[in-house]
Design a protein around this motif. Structure first.
Motif, PDB file in Angstrom:
ATOM      1  N   LEU B  10       0.827  -1.211   0.000  1.00  0.00           N
ATOM      2  CA  LEU B  10       0.000   0.000   0.000  1.00  0.00           C
ATOM      3  C   LEU B  10       0.864   1.266   0.000  1.00  0.00           C
ATOM      4  N   ARG B  17       1.979   1.565   7.599  1.00  0.00           N
ATOM      5  CA  ARG B  17       0.912   0.634   7.218  1.00  0.00           C
ATOM      6  C   ARG B  17       0.202   0.079   8.458  1.00  0.00           C
ATOM      7  N   LYS B  40      -7.289  -1.730   0.440  1.00  0.00           N
ATOM      8  CA  LYS B  40      -7.162  -1.617   1.887  1.00  0.00           C
ATOM      9  C   LYS B  40      -8.196  -2.486   2.583  1.00  0.00           C
TER      10      LYS B  40
END
Lengths: 57, 200
Positions: B10, B17, B40
């Motif tokens: 991500l 994260r 996500k």
């Protein structure tokens, strides 16, 4: 620096582009409002997806 | 090739994260439904489900395990006393991901992550909230004139300066063209020659 020796012909240019065509987006019909919508997505127009869910319109 | 490397980065550092997951888990437990991106949501779902499964067996150790992800005692209490009991008979699969399509702004595939027993209540659409321009229209009782920008104002001044000069000093050299003279005029200083006869 290496440079092109020859100009590419139209045929070579067009052959390269033979696979560049755009595909139409896959669309399905919303069972609630019968609008075209993306499959497996909540309908952006009526907010339905297997029953009422979103706040919309 | 990405072999044997599960999970998405991500585009964040590990700490970033994990902090984001922690925040999102807290939000999910508080609001029971969160909107995020599909990527996500897919990363978050196993984490959320594991927390619920942990919370099914209440105890100090279990509470501390959940607290590691959700560092807020009130929210942890809610997970154990209000969320986990709802799922005692359900062997996993406590959440669902709803895909919403590309969102405005960055066209990322948006998604909603919610508990499967989340009950959505459609909001009745009320009357439109009065905007600032609506208010201005109401207060002025009708039409609202658009405020003129500064630039044309300066040009007007230049014209006003030029206006009284033209009839009297017509023969002076270099001043024959009003369009040329109008441009450098505002730099010298505004309205040194006073109000124009034409404007009055």
């Amino acid at each position: 620096m290496p440079n092109p020796k020859r100009r590419h012909s139209k045929a070579r240019r067009d052959k390269r582009r033979a696979h560049d065509a755009l595909a139409a987006p896959a669309l399905s019909e919303c069972p609630n409002c019968h609008e075209a919508k993306a499959p497996h997505r909540v309908c952006p127009r009526c907010g339905y997806y297997k029953g009422k869910q979103l706040i919309n319109v | 090739m990405q072999h044997n490397r599960a999970g998405r980065k991500l585009r964040r550092t590990t700490a970033h994260r994990l902090a984001m997951f922690s925040n999102q888990l807290a939000s999910l437990m508080t609001h029971e439904r969160i909107q995020t991106t599909v990527s996500k949501a897919k990363e978050l779902r196993p984490l959320a489900e594991k927390l619920i499964t942990t919370a099914k067996n209440d105890g100090l150790a279990a509470r501390r395990r959940v607290y590691r992800w959700i560092p807020d005692h009130g929210t942890v209490q809610k997970v154990f006393e209000r969320i986990a009991p709802r799922f005692v008979d359900r062997p996993g699969g406590y959440t669902r991901i709803l895909k919403l399509g590309p969102r405005r702004g960055d066209a990322a595939e948006a998604a909603i992550l919610e508990f499967v027993d989340y009950r959505f209540e459609p909001k009745e659409k009320g009357p439109r909230k009065e905007s600032l321009s609506d208010r201005a229209r109401r207060m002025s009782g009708g039409r609202v004139e658009t405020v003129r920008k500064k630039k044309p104002e300066g040009e007007e001044e230049a014209e006003a300066q030029e206006a009284p000069k033209k009839p009297s000093k017509k023969t002076k050299p270099g001043r024959s063209e009003p369009a040329k003279a109008a441009k450098p005029a505002p730099k010298k200083g505004p309205s040194r020659t006073g109000p124009s006869k034409r404007g009055a």
